[in-house]
Design a protein around this motif. Structure first.
Motif, PDB file in Angstrom:
ATOM      1  N   GLU A 299       0.855  -1.177   0.000  1.00 18.05           N
ATOM      2  CA  GLU A 299       0.000   0.000   0.000  1.00 18.05           C
ATOM      3  C   GLU A 299       0.893   1.230   0.000  1.00 18.05           C
ATOM      4  N   GLY A 300       0.521   2.236  -0.763  1.00 20.15           N
ATOM      5  CA  GLY A 300       1.314   3.445  -0.811  1.00 20.15           C
ATOM      6  C   GLY A 300       0.851   4.477   0.199  1.00 20.15           C
TER       7      GLY A 300
ATOM      8  N   HIS B 209       9.774   5.123   4.290  1.00 13.76           N
ATOM      9  CA  HIS B 209      11.118   5.696   4.383  1.00 13.76           C
ATOM     10  C   HIS B 209      11.045   7.130   4.920  1.00 13.76           C
ATOM     11  N   ARG B 210      11.971   7.453   5.812  1.00 20.72           N
ATOM     12  CA  ARG B 210      11.944   8.754   6.490  1.00 20.72           C
ATOM     13  C   ARG B 210      12.260   9.933   5.568  1.00 20.72           C
ATOM     14  N   HIS B 211      12.732   9.640   4.388  1.00 19.81           N
ATOM     15  CA  HIS B 211      12.940  10.753   3.460  1.00 19.81           C
ATOM     16  C   HIS B 211      11.625  11.197   2.796  1.00 19.81           C
ATOM     17  N   ALA B 212      10.590  10.385   2.919  1.00 17.49           N
ATOM     18  CA  ALA B 212       9.304  10.746   2.306  1.00 17.49           C
ATOM     19  C   ALA B 212       8.726  12.041   2.889  1.00 17.49           C
ATOM     20  N   PRO B 213       8.633  12.160   4.225  1.00 15.80           N
ATOM     21  CA  PRO B 213       8.066  13.413   4.744  1.00 15.80           C
ATOM     22  C   PRO B 213       8.906  14.630   4.388  1.00 15.80           C
ATOM     23  N   GLU B 214      10.180  14.429   4.265  1.00 10.67           N
ATOM     24  CA  GLU B 214      11.068  15.546   3.908  1.00 10.67           C
ATOM     25  C   GLU B 214      10.800  15.989   2.462  1.00 10.67           C
ATOM     26  N   ILE B 215      10.676  15.020   1.585  1.00 10.72           N
ATOM     27  CA  ILE B 215      10.346  15.324   0.194  1.00 10.72           C
ATOM     28  C   ILE B 215       8.998  16.037   0.125  1.00 10.72           C
ATOM     29  N   GLU B 216       8.053  15.512   0.855  1.00  4.29           N
ATOM     30  CA  GLU B 216       6.701  16.073   0.795  1.00  4.29           C
ATOM     31  C   GLU B 216       6.660  17.473   1.399  1.00  4.29           C
ATOM     32  N   GLN B 217       7.426  17.683   2.452  1.00  3.78           N
ATOM     33  CA  GLN B 217       7.489  19.024   3.059  1.00  3.78           C
ATOM     34  C   GLN B 217       7.894  20.066   2.027  1.00  3.78           C
ATOM     35  N   GLU B 218       8.949  19.747   1.302  1.00  6.28           N
ATOM     36  CA  GLU B 218       9.482  20.741   0.374  1.00  6.28           C
ATOM     37  C   GLU B 218       8.628  20.858  -0.893  1.00  6.28           C
ATOM     38  N   LEU B 219       8.110  19.730  -1.361  1.00  7.15           N
ATOM     39  CA  LEU B 219       7.243  19.817  -2.543  1.00  7.15           C
ATOM     40  C   LEU B 219       5.944  20.542  -2.190  1.00  7.15           C
ATOM     41  N   SER B 220       5.474  20.358  -0.973  1.00  4.32           N
ATOM     42  CA  SER B 220       4.274  21.069  -0.547  1.00  4.32           C
ATOM     43  C   SER B 220       4.516  22.570  -0.508  1.00  4.32           C
ATOM     44  N   LEU B 221       5.690  22.938  -0.014  1.00  6.82           N
ATOM     45  CA  LEU B 221       6.034  24.372  -0.010  1.00  6.82           C
ATOM     46  C   LEU B 221       6.094  24.908  -1.436  1.00  6.82           C
ATOM     47  N   ALA B 222       6.666  24.108  -2.319  1.00  9.20           N
ATOM     48  CA  ALA B 222       6.763  24.546  -3.710  1.00  9.20           C
ATOM     49  C   ALA B 222       5.382  24.673  -4.342  1.00  9.20           C
ATOM     50  N   ALA B 223       4.490  23.759  -3.969  1.00  6.20           N
ATOM     51  CA  ALA B 223       3.143  23.763  -4.558  1.00  6.20           C
ATOM     52  C   ALA B 223       2.230  24.777  -3.896  1.00  6.20           C
ATOM     53  N   GLY B 224       2.548  25.124  -2.653  1.00 10.13           N
ATOM     54  CA  GLY B 224       1.652  26.005  -1.926  1.00 10.13           C
ATOM     55  C   GLY B 224       0.457  25.284  -1.330  1.00 10.13           C
ATOM     56  N   ARG B 225       0.531  23.971  -1.307  1.00 10.72           N
ATOM     57  CA  ARG B 225      -0.533  23.165  -0.681  1.00 10.72           C
ATOM     58  C   ARG B 225       0.049  21.806  -0.322  1.00 10.72           C
ATOM     59  N   PRO B 226      -0.580  21.104   0.602  1.00  8.90           N
ATOM     60  CA  PRO B 226      -0.007  19.824   1.047  1.00  8.90           C
ATOM     61  C   PRO B 226      -0.027  18.771  -0.063  1.00  8.90           C
ATOM     62  N   LEU B 227       1.110  18.141  -0.252  1.00  5.42           N
ATOM     63  CA  LEU B 227       1.211  17.071  -1.244  1.00  5.42           C
ATOM     64  C   LEU B 227       1.657  15.783  -0.555  1.00  5.42           C
ATOM     65  N   VAL B 228       1.162  14.686  -1.059  1.00  5.23           N
ATOM     66  CA  VAL B 228       1.658  13.383  -0.644  1.00  5.23           C
ATOM     67  C   VAL B 228       2.209  12.712  -1.898  1.00  5.23           C
ATOM     68  N   THR B 229       3.279  11.952  -1.742  1.00  9.70           N
ATOM     69  CA  THR B 229       3.901  11.325  -2.907  1.00  9.70           C
ATOM     70  C   THR B 229       4.056   9.821  -2.706  1.00  9.70           C
ATOM     71  N   THR B 230       4.288   9.156  -3.792  1.00  6.10           N
ATOM     72  CA  THR B 230       4.634   7.735  -3.743  1.00  6.10           C
ATOM     73  C   THR B 230       6.140   7.632  -3.931  1.00  6.10           C
ATOM     74  N   PHE B 231       6.812   7.155  -2.910  1.00  7.98           N
ATOM     75  CA  PHE B 231       8.281   7.147  -2.911  1.00  7.98           C
ATOM     76  C   PHE B 231       8.773   5.736  -2.585  1.00  7.98           C
ATOM     77  N   THR B 232       9.480   5.119  -3.512  1.00  6.49           N
ATOM     78  CA  THR B 232       9.960   3.747  -3.303  1.00  6.49           C
ATOM     79  C   THR B 232      11.459   3.662  -3.520  1.00  6.49           C
TER      80      THR B 232
END
Lengths: 346, 346, 346, 346
Positions: A299-300, B209-232
């Motif tokens: 699950e993602g 993976h603990r890098h997921a929230p870090e990626i999402e934090q910065e992409l969310s800032l870039a987008a101006g809204r909360p983003l969730v990603t699929t990271f494998t």
């Protein structure tokens, strides 16, 4: 049962050599001929030292095989050449082709992706796509079986049942594939030198890999409508092994559990395809040298997303092992005959 | 300019060692102290024989450093320990932290992903996220810079400008990441033994993976809204190197050309980030040992899909090299100072 | 000092590429021309992607170089071709040849081992054997320096001072050598494919390797009488690195301590050759990418036996690095100029 | 024949796992128990994922095995522990020990090299040294067989017949050995991490390796007088494989042909030991995963010198495969039973 006599056409490539490795220990096979035009006259051991001491016939030219006493031919030639040679084989020979020549059902698609007209279009119509788990019955009766490419094998075992069951949004599948270097064969190319491929990883043939139309052909059949996919292969610094990471959205009304259930049911009775326990991660090194394929479902973090994993040895389940498996089906043998080698780890 | 005196805290890991490798040849750095509690008292060369003959200070315990004459500290400790040690440093020390401790802006998120309350929440508020190309100005003035993780560096250099420019459908990004084994550090774990990791490839920490929230934090800032990603992430059988294959849909009104144009503009003047020529494929081995990051954009077979590639050396641009780059920014030096090593190939 | 303009002849091999890697960052070098006949017209980055972004001249044919403004040529061509090309260079060009063409002082020996008459026997007479540590003074004045092969470099740095000092029984030296795959160059040969060389080790050219007469030439000079040696090279599954394990009997009156003392004295002031502390074991990975050579001396279990170790990076100290070192000597530069890269580990 | 029931004691190491890989497909073996104290209670597949799906018993503690129905025990424990556990086994159990505990015939020598008194000196007296080709008859009758170390196996198959035949000057043999990393086992040690051992090669334990006394014990027996040897092992960056390069002087009156003739005769009828054709070079990758050992003889450049090569898979012929071979001899089975796997190449 008395032995079935086989020829291996194109025995000087990795696929041919791995076929020989398996066939030599197959309880019902007798290797009657091995061909390799550029090495004709040599003992096999000169071309593949690991095959020394096995009392194998010397390599001969394709045209020098006496087909009269032979029952089946495994063909490991490059695409293009395969169709020419196979077209000349006597009618009584049953053929397991490991090349790309008869995989695409539509000869137009073949011409488009392989750059030349198909040379045996009538023969193509009789070919059965050799993904054993999906086409077992048709394979049993076929004269000519076209074994899938290594990537399509790993991808389709993973995705075809899911697409057919309708549990995925099939129109936008993302397939990220990683392969060991043996997938590129034994021909001399700079990018597969030790110093070039070692300690490095790179994508290749993005959007242009010839396994893409093959994957799409079969997924489209499973879906009942034309599908296009995103397929990106990568070259990884290992000799054997292939790992597929596929990304899909779960269809409305389905769930991760439903996805798992489809695969569980599809492969419950299969000797070579295994859905791993939830949370367990497959690794290429754990199927190295064996005919096994391992699948996993995760699950993602993105709601509705599922991450699907498939792994196999590209030279075995992705090529020669699957060819033997098809041979077993064609000749009414136990499907696992000659395929019981365990993975070599480490 | 007279030399800037630095300490490397946690010099017995791969990150610390690579920092030393770069710092030794940096024209403006003098290495004043190296710490490693479990190896205190040893010469560096006993722990890292490749660093012999360099006239470096012996390893000491963190608490035994005389900070009075030191200007800056690079911290290569494990997460958790970093925040404790950094909290004790004198105010005049500027800090480049290579651990995960100050990357997450929200200490709640930190607690959730790292399993314990943040120990220096006030310090966290002052930290600047050290992705040089994005936060150069803030880094210049910061006392504490939190260098991004290796995966986030590769991912964000690739995706942040695109998300910010709005050329991608940002809500459903798929990020397939492959890393060499040095990303797992030098601690003794079975899965990174030569015989376990060699000649094999596997995904790990899928969805966790603990890098997921870090990626999402910065992409969310870039987008101006909360983003969730699929990271494998995947572990590949090589020591160094990281490759990201990201899959996205192009936003309405945008195009592959627009995607390329955004990256081209973003990095035209950057010394270390390069958009490759169309059709050219990046490979980890071509940036090995260097501070360079290479990006590429490919059109997919599925209409509207784009395949985005990013590659770097996880220990250099993904860690120590980026740390030096931030240090250069913080101290008003040329950004490339000490980072001109070319890739080592083969 | 204003820059010295160099050409690299044969820049499309690994030796040429590593020369470029080092020369680009050399403070006194300007790369004026790069040649590669089969790739003429291409940018270097097309042939070696890791050398992108360096503002290098495009590759040209050997005959298209304008030699008027050039001071020195590094030659990385295959043997045979080197002597032809070098013979045509204008007199003002000083030459550092990395091929085998001018290493053997006796052109009869050359003809015997390389299978054809030497094409520039007069030029051969002027060549200085480029083992920097042994022939520094002659190199300073030479027009043509013949850099040693990678194996001879590692062997001679280890054994030549000992043979000269008479502390070994020199008539029966056993030299067991192990090399990474880059020693075989970038040409397409089956045995250096990833799948052939990976995960395997084998001896090759036993008793017939062309570095044997070179080793014997120099050891004979050191001994003051003709010596024959037992030299067995092995191919190891790594890209870079060379390790020599030599076995010798200690001469009457000498001792392990005396052996160590000779090496200690020989290299006390050398920047690139290091005798390791007693009991410490050298490893190829600790000199990877650097110009350093590490030596070690071990007492054996058989009384009177000594085990001698030497390790270096075959492409650097064993080829391009040593070439730069000789260049520095020839042009009166600091010998370490451009050679300060630390080893890349891991 | 009905199955022989075996236990594998210490099944969580590489030796134990490879024993299981072979035993599972052995026609006459039933695996009745698998022990691993630190993993007791787990299924094997949790410790070795490549062994999943085989219907094996779960791992138990050594003391929890019910020995009543078991016929034989393979012991893969570390030295020291082996002798303790083996001493407790019921008398009816025949034991094939793969540890070092019973290899040295003299318990004083054991104490000297292993650092503690032997704990089962009486049992030691009954042990037969398990080099099958040399001690087949004694093995057939033994209760306890001490399988040789991997290096001694490769060395003794090569040198023991030659020393016995008197064709070599046996007093000053030089043995240069190279091994893959699996020889170091699965325990957590820094030097066998992927990033430490990968892409590098180094000697180790020079003059102090515990396989030296074992080699000397057997060569002394072959010679009929005490011999000391020079034995230098090296760690090579591959998982499996071992290659011995031995250097010797030919005895007065003998010749390279005589050396070849001795080996030819010694192994003419052997299923697993093969003298290669003159001029042919063995490679570890060509015996990988198989029970075969390949030997070769080369004439050197130094008159009277011969270079002798031996190669095998350290985990198979060097450990588990040889253990199975001994088991076959002990139980009167065909010696090749369960050992017919071909090498896995590439």
């Amino acid at each position: 049962m008395s032995s079935i006599k086989i020829a291996v056409i194109g025995a000087s490539g990795y696929t041919g050599a791995d076929l020989v490795r398996l066939a030599v220990r197959h309880p019902d096979i007798e290797i009657a001929a091995l061909t390799a035009n550029t090495h004709a006259g040599k003992p096999v051991a000169e071309v593949f030292p690991h095959l020394a001491g096995l009392d194998l016939p010397d390599l001969v030219r394709n045209e020098d095989v006496d087909w009269s006493g032979i029952d089946a031919a495994f063909c490991g030639l490059p695409h293009g050449t395969s169709q020419e040679v196979i077209a000349t084989l006597p009618e009584h020979i049953r053929i397991i082709d490991m090349s790309a020549d008869f995989r695409l059902r539509d000869t137009q698609t073949y011409a488009q992706w392989y750059g030349h007209e198909h040379l045996a279009p009538e023969l193509q119509k009789t070919a059965v796509y050799g993904l054993t788990e999906l086409y077992r019955e048709a394979i049993a009766d076929a004269r000519l079986v076209a074994c899938p490419g290594c990537y399509p094998t790993a991808v389709l075992l993973l995705l075809a049942p899911l697409v057919k069951a309708g549990v995925l949004v099939a129109d936008d599948l993302v397939i990220d594939a990683k392969s060991g270097v043996s997938g590129a064969g034994r021909s001399l190319k700079q990018n597969i030198l030790f110093c070039e491929a070692g300690e490095g990883l790179s994508p290749y043939a993005i959007g242009t890999h010839r396994h893409a139309p093959e994957i799409e052909q079969e997924l489209s059949l499973a879906a009942g409508r034309p599908l296009v996919t995103t397929f990106t292969p990568h070259l990884a610094p290992m000799s054997r092994g292939e790992l597929i990471t596929a990304y899909a959205r779960i269809a409305d009304g389905a769930s991760v559990e439903a996805v798992r259930a489809v695969l569980e049911e599809a492969y419950a009775a299969e000797p070579f395809v295994h859905l791993m326990a939830s949370g367990t991660t497959p690794a290429t090194q754990h199927v190295r040298g064996s005919n096994h394929c391992r699948l996993a479902v995760f699950e993602g973090r993105v709601p509705g997303r599922v991450i699907l994993i498939s792994t196999l040895d590209n030279l075995v389940k992705g090529s020669s092992g699957q060819a033997i498996q098809n041979f077993n089906v064609m000749f009414g043998l136990a499907e696992i005959a000659g395929l019981e080698q365990l993975a070599l780890f480490p």
